[in-house]
Design a protein around this motif. Structure first.
Motif, PDB file in Angstrom:
ATOM      1  N   GLY A 142      -2.970   8.423   5.772  1.00  0.00           N
ATOM      2  CA  GLY A 142      -3.700   7.842   4.663  1.00  0.00           C
ATOM      3  C   GLY A 142      -2.912   6.777   3.938  1.00  0.00           C
ATOM      4  O   GLY A 142      -1.791   6.423   4.323  1.00  0.00           O
ATOM      5  N   SER A 199      -3.693   5.758  -6.418  1.00  0.00           N
ATOM      6  CA  SER A 199      -4.954   6.114  -5.767  1.00  0.00           C
ATOM      7  C   SER A 199      -4.638   6.577  -4.349  1.00  0.00           C
ATOM      8  O   SER A 199      -3.807   5.967  -3.655  1.00  0.00           O
ATOM      9  CB  SER A 199      -5.907   4.921  -5.732  1.00  0.00           C
ATOM     10  OG  SER A 199      -6.266   4.524  -7.041  1.00  0.00           O
ATOM     11  N   GLY A 210     -15.045  12.399  -3.458  1.00  0.00           N
ATOM     12  CA  GLY A 210     -14.246  12.238  -2.249  1.00  0.00           C
ATOM     13  C   GLY A 210     -13.957  13.522  -1.502  1.00  0.00           C
ATOM     14  O   GLY A 210     -13.130  13.525  -0.590  1.00  0.00           O
ATOM     15  N   ILE A 218      -6.067   7.713  -0.525  1.00  0.00           N
ATOM     16  CA  ILE A 218      -7.187   7.518   0.402  1.00  0.00           C
ATOM     17  C   ILE A 218      -6.792   8.066   1.762  1.00  0.00           C
ATOM     18  O   ILE A 218      -5.749   7.680   2.321  1.00  0.00           O
ATOM     19  CB  ILE A 218      -7.536   6.019   0.531  1.00  0.00           C
ATOM     20  CG1 ILE A 218      -7.838   5.433  -0.860  1.00  0.00           C
ATOM     21  CG2 ILE A 218      -8.720   5.818   1.457  1.00  0.00           C
ATOM     22  CD1 ILE A 218      -7.472   3.998  -1.009  1.00  0.00           C
ATOM     23  N   GLY A 237     -11.599   6.926   3.848  1.00  0.00           N
ATOM     24  CA  GLY A 237     -11.759   5.605   3.253  1.00  0.00           C
ATOM     25  C   GLY A 237     -12.201   5.613   1.804  1.00  0.00           C
ATOM     26  O   GLY A 237     -12.575   4.565   1.279  1.00  0.00           O
ATOM     27  N   LYS A 238     -12.184   6.764   1.135  1.00  0.00           N
ATOM     28  CA  LYS A 238     -12.627   6.852  -0.250  1.00  0.00           C
ATOM     29  C   LYS A 238     -11.531   7.467  -1.113  1.00  0.00           C
ATOM     30  O   LYS A 238     -10.857   8.406  -0.688  1.00  0.00           O
ATOM     31  CB  LYS A 238     -13.895   7.705  -0.344  1.00  0.00           C
ATOM     32  CG  LYS A 238     -14.538   7.695  -1.707  1.00  0.00           C
ATOM     33  CD  LYS A 238     -15.906   8.378  -1.663  1.00  0.00           C
ATOM     34  CE  LYS A 238     -16.605   8.291  -3.008  1.00  0.00           C
ATOM     35  NZ  LYS A 238     -17.971   8.893  -2.960  1.00  0.00           N
ATOM     36  N   LYS A 239     -11.366   6.934  -2.326  1.00  0.00           N
ATOM     37  CA  LYS A 239     -10.355   7.472  -3.234  1.00  0.00           C
ATOM     38  C   LYS A 239     -10.721   8.906  -3.605  1.00  0.00           C
ATOM     39  O   LYS A 239     -11.803   9.156  -4.116  1.00  0.00           O
ATOM     40  CB  LYS A 239     -10.255   6.615  -4.495  1.00  0.00           C
ATOM     41  CG  LYS A 239      -9.771   5.198  -4.231  1.00  0.00           C
ATOM     42  CD  LYS A 239      -9.739   4.383  -5.527  1.00  0.00           C
ATOM     43  CE  LYS A 239      -9.285   2.962  -5.255  1.00  0.00           C
ATOM     44  NZ  LYS A 239      -9.264   2.136  -6.504  1.00  0.00           N
TER      45      LYS A 239
END
Length: 277
Positions: free
Chosen positions: A60, A74, A128, A76, A87-89
């Motif tokens: 990640g 952040s 997420g 991911i 692909g998302k926080k």
């Protein structure tokens, strides 16, 4: 890379120090900044043992703000895992979704251990998060070993050291579990089950030394304070019946007094007129 950044910046100093500390991979985690960007790191963590993620190797990104370590990073995930969206926080109290819970003493290593510790926990609708079945997660754990990152070119089989069963490995597992217990998992919406319960209203204590007249006066005062005509921050409205009667009485008395004065003036003038005649 050092010549591209202000070496007096607290964030640059901190990140360079952490990069040196995490330079050598372990059998549980590894993280380093990109060659052209000190504020974006790529990391790899091993799935916690005795869980649905056992045997998985997950990759990640960690994106750090210029104010780091005063503001959180952040996080991911890039490898499909069945616990965090790709692909998302992700929403953790150690991530950018909750700056109010971030502590500057935490580090990138803390974030890596927190990810490992939180993997076996329930998502419960957090931003997420995912709640795949154990079978799906175990299948993704096996598949994760073939993942190769297009951003940094890392192959999962070559990033971490071979897993060993020594004391260092057990210590990392325990540290990850302890972090998961200490760091509260923050939900995207407030959980009503943890909302504070309303406190019961306690009745006012009775004063037994008051006379009957004083008690009646207190009861009337309490009724006026709870009347619908009383609004918070405003004085109570006047009683129109009582005030209207008082005003009428004043008008009548004023007219009567004026008539009396007029009569006395009239009689005095008449007396003077008769005397002159």
């Amino acid at each position: 890379m050092e010549t591209r950044y202000n070496l007096k910046s607290p964030a640059v100093k901190r990140l360079m120090k952490e990069a040196a500390e995490l330079k050598d991979p372990t059998d549980h985690y590894h993280a380093q900044p990109l060659e052209d960007n000190l504020f974006e790191w790529h990391f790899t963590v091993r799935g916690p043992p005795d869980s649905d993620f056992d045997g998985g190797v997950y990759h990640g990104r960690i994106v750090l703000p210029p104010e780091y370590p005063m503001k959180p990073p952040s996080i991911i995930l890039l490898t499909a895992n069945g616990r965090f969206e790709v692909g998302k926080k992700i929403c953790l109290s150690i991530s950018g979704h909750h700056p109010e819970t971030w502590q500057p003493s935490w580090s990138i290593r803390t974030a890596l251990l927190a990810i490992i510790g939180f993997m076996p926990t329930k998502g419960e609708g957090a931003i997420g998060s995912l709640d795949y079945t154990p079978e799906e997660r175990r299948a993704l754990a096996k598949k994760s070993q073939d993942f190769c990152c297009e951003g940094c070119g890392s192959a999962m089989k070559d990033v971490l050291l071979p897993l060993k069963s020594g004391s260092d490995s057990s210590q990392a597992d325990q540290e990850a579990k302890e972090l998961a217990r200490q760091i509260s998992f923050k939900y995207g919406t407030q959980n009503p089950s943890v909302a504070p319960l309303p406190q019961p209203t306690q009745p006012a204590p009775k004063n037994t030394s008051m006379s009957p007249r004083q008690r009646r006066a207190q009861q009337q005062s309490q009724r006026r304070s709870t009347s619908p005509d009383v609004t918070q921050g405003q004085p109570p409205r006047a009683n129109h019946t009582e005030h209207g009667g008082s005003a009428m009485l004043i008008v009548i008395l004023t007219l009567a007094l004026a008539a009396l004065i007029f009569r006395r003036i009239y009689l005095a003038n008449e007396y003077i007129f008769d005397f002159e005649l």
